[in-house]
Structures are given as C-alpha cells and as structure tokens.
Design a protein around this motif. Sequence first.
Motif, PDB file in Angstrom:
ATOM      1  N   ASP A   1       0.852  -1.187   0.000  1.00 60.59           N
ATOM      2  CA  ASP A   1       0.000   0.000   0.000  1.00 60.59           C
ATOM      3  C   ASP A   1       0.885   1.233   0.000  1.00 60.59           C
ATOM      4  N   LYS A   2       0.449   2.257  -0.725  1.00 64.90           N
ATOM      5  CA  LYS A   2       1.168   3.532  -0.754  1.00 64.90           C
ATOM      6  C   LYS A   2       0.241   4.624  -0.254  1.00 64.90           C
ATOM      7  N   PHE A   3       0.779   5.469   0.591  1.00 71.10           N
ATOM      8  CA  PHE A   3       0.054   6.637   1.096  1.00 71.10           C
ATOM      9  C   PHE A   3       0.858   7.870   0.714  1.00 71.10           C
ATOM     10  N   VAL A   4       0.228   8.793   0.015  1.00 73.28           N
ATOM     11  CA  VAL A   4       0.898  10.007  -0.431  1.00 73.28           C
ATOM     12  C   VAL A   4       0.252  11.206   0.249  1.00 73.28           C
ATOM     13  N   ARG A   5       1.082  12.098   0.760  1.00 71.50           N
ATOM     14  CA  ARG A   5       0.591  13.317   1.377  1.00 71.50           C
ATOM     15  C   ARG A   5       1.628  14.418   1.148  1.00 71.50           C
ATOM     16  N   THR A   6       1.267  15.626   1.493  1.00 77.61           N
ATOM     17  CA  THR A   6       2.157  16.778   1.308  1.00 77.61           C
ATOM     18  C   THR A   6       2.445  17.402   2.660  1.00 77.61           C
ATOM     19  N   PHE A   7       3.730  17.628   2.949  1.00 76.10           N
ATOM     20  CA  PHE A   7       4.145  18.334   4.148  1.00 76.10           C
ATOM     21  C   PHE A   7       4.574  19.744   3.735  1.00 76.10           C
ATOM     22  N   VAL A   8       3.872  20.738   4.259  1.00 73.69           N
ATOM     23  CA  VAL A   8       4.077  22.139   3.907  1.00 73.69           C
ATOM     24  C   VAL A   8       4.857  22.824   5.031  1.00 73.69           C
ATOM     25  N   PRO A   9       5.876  23.631   4.695  1.00 74.61           N
ATOM     26  CA  PRO A   9       6.631  24.330   5.749  1.00 74.61           C
ATOM     27  C   PRO A   9       5.701  25.130   6.662  1.00 74.61           C
ATOM     28  N   ARG A  10       6.026  25.101   7.955  1.00 73.16           N
ATOM     29  CA  ARG A  10       5.208  25.808   8.952  1.00 73.16           C
ATOM     30  C   ARG A  10       6.135  26.395  10.012  1.00 73.16           C
ATOM     31  N   GLY A  11       6.258  27.692  10.004  1.00 72.46           N
ATOM     32  CA  GLY A  11       7.068  28.345  11.036  1.00 72.46           C
ATOM     33  C   GLY A  11       8.551  28.209  10.756  1.00 72.46           C
ATOM     34  N   GLN A  12       9.242  27.473  11.595  1.00 71.14           N
ATOM     35  CA  GLN A  12      10.690  27.362  11.537  1.00 71.14           C
ATOM     36  C   GLN A  12      11.139  26.300  10.527  1.00 71.14           C
ATOM     37  N   PRO A  13      12.360  26.434   9.972  1.00 73.23           N
ATOM     38  CA  PRO A  13      12.882  25.396   9.078  1.00 73.23           C
ATOM     39  C   PRO A  13      12.928  24.044   9.798  1.00 73.23           C
ATOM     40  N   GLY A  14      12.439  23.007   9.114  1.00 75.04           N
ATOM     41  CA  GLY A  14      12.395  21.673   9.712  1.00 75.04           C
ATOM     42  C   GLY A  14      11.067  21.347  10.359  1.00 75.04           C
ATOM     43  N   GLN A  15      10.129  22.291  10.330  1.00 74.06           N
ATOM     44  CA  GLN A  15       8.790  22.065  10.887  1.00 74.06           C
ATOM     45  C   GLN A  15       7.765  22.209   9.765  1.00 74.06           C
ATOM     46  N   PHE A  16       6.777  21.300   9.761  1.00 74.78           N
ATOM     47  CA  PHE A  16       5.805  21.229   8.672  1.00 74.78           C
ATOM     48  C   PHE A  16       4.404  20.969   9.208  1.00 74.78           C
ATOM     49  N   THR A  17       3.425  21.169   8.335  1.00 80.03           N
ATOM     50  CA  THR A  17       2.062  20.753   8.600  1.00 80.03           C
ATOM     51  C   THR A  17       1.577  19.966   7.396  1.00 80.03           C
ATOM     52  N   LEU A  18       0.461  19.333   7.537  1.00 83.12           N
ATOM     53  CA  LEU A  18      -0.101  18.518   6.471  1.00 83.12           C
ATOM     54  C   LEU A  18      -0.866  19.408   5.493  1.00 83.12           C
ATOM     55  N   GLY A  19      -0.546  19.302   4.225  1.00 83.45           N
ATOM     56  CA  GLY A  19      -1.300  20.032   3.216  1.00 83.45           C
ATOM     57  C   GLY A  19      -2.720  19.488   3.154  1.00 83.45           C
ATOM     58  N   ASN A  20      -3.682  20.357   2.895  1.00 81.14           N
ATOM     59  CA  ASN A  20      -5.088  19.950   2.799  1.00 81.14           C
ATOM     60  C   ASN A  20      -5.560  19.268   4.082  1.00 81.14           C
ATOM     61  N   LEU A  21      -5.213  19.863   5.188  1.00 80.25           N
ATOM     62  CA  LEU A  21      -5.455  19.336   6.533  1.00 80.25           C
ATOM     63  C   LEU A  21      -6.901  18.921   6.777  1.00 80.25           C
ATOM     64  N   LEU A  22      -7.840  19.764   6.413  1.00 79.17           N
ATOM     65  CA  LEU A  22      -9.240  19.505   6.734  1.00 79.17           C
ATOM     66  C   LEU A  22      -9.800  18.281   6.021  1.00 79.17           C
ATOM     67  N   SER A  23      -9.262  17.961   4.850  1.00 79.31           N
ATOM     68  CA  SER A  23      -9.774  16.789   4.126  1.00 79.31           C
ATOM     69  C   SER A  23      -9.448  15.486   4.858  1.00 79.31           C
TER      70      SER A  23
END
Length: 197
Positions: free
Chosen positions: A95-117
């Motif tokens: 199984d493959k799971f694909v998602r996007t990690f978008v920069p958030r705040g400081q370098p090396g910290q991210f959030t999930l793209g399209n979070l609400l979905s």
Amino acid sequence: MAVSLLWMGLALLGILQAQAQTRPQIPAPDLSRVPLQANFLPKQFAGTWYVVGLAGNAFTSANQDQSKMYTTTYELQEDNSYRVTSTLLRGNQCDKFVRTFVPRGQPGQFTLGNLLSYGLQDYVVRVMKTNYNEFAMVYFQKSVDNTDYFKITLYGRGEELKPALKEEFTNLVKSLGLTERNVLFPARVEECIHVKA
C-alpha cells in the motif's frame, strides 16, 4: 422500564470504556519541549528512509508482533514542501500513502497540506535530529476530536542502525513522557520496502 434503563446504562458504559481504551493516556508534550534540528537542510533530508523505530502515545509493546518495517520517501518540491510517500506491506499487498508536508514556522517544521480533508484539527511534523546520511528522528502530532496523538519515528537510510542510535531514540522518547512500553522496532520484511516511490 427499569430493565431497559439498566441495558441502556450498560450499553453506554461499554461505549465509554471503548472510547477510554482508544484515547491515549499519555498527553502530547508542549512543542517547546520537542527538539528541532538546527540549520535544517531540506535537500539533504530528501530521499528514502526506512522506518526502523516507532514510539507514540497510541502504541504499546503489544503491537510489536504486528509492526513491520516500511519506507517513507520525501521528495522536495519547488515551494520547499515535500511530497511524502509511505510504502508498506498490508496483508499480502503493498500500500502507498501520499501526502504533502508544507513548511510551517521554523525550518524543519511542517504541517499537512489539505489538513481539513483528513478530518484533523491540527498536524505538526518536526525533524528533531538528523545527520542526513544515516538517521533521523521525526516528531508527528495530530489533533482529532480535541485529542492529541503523537509519535516519534526513527528513520534510517538503511534497514539497520547502530544499537547506540536505538538507545538514543529510546531515551529521547522517554524524555517526552513515553515509556519503553510505547516503543516499537518494526520487523524487517523484504516485501514492499524496496519498491520505488
């Protein structure tokens, strides 16, 4: 009437007990306690990582037998986000799971793209520590229904890591409130982990 009220009460008690078992007992640490890799280098972090260790407030050592090694590939995009693909063996298939990690705040910290979905209230990814060519320790925290779940992943560029790195991982996990019962070292498998993302 009294009998039906008793049955309703027992049913409600069963539901509450089931919810209590699925909610983590260990609270997520304040992000100020979670280390962040200094001078994070996005290009060097990109590539494929093997999941060598896992720890979290929803894991127990009882899950050890079901835990199998998998890979996660970080592809750096032009906007400095990552396209992240995890490939794992589930049943008899990959199984493959694909998602996007978008920069958030400081370098090396991210959030999930399209979070609400994803039905999440919040999602944080922090690269805690890495030397880029051997290992990385990454913190994940998600908020669902006002409950915070967190995990720390020990990545390796290869399928094996030095025992000292596994020990350092365990010590780091404990410093964030988890115990050795919350640490898993997934079993090596040949299936799926050598498949290109």
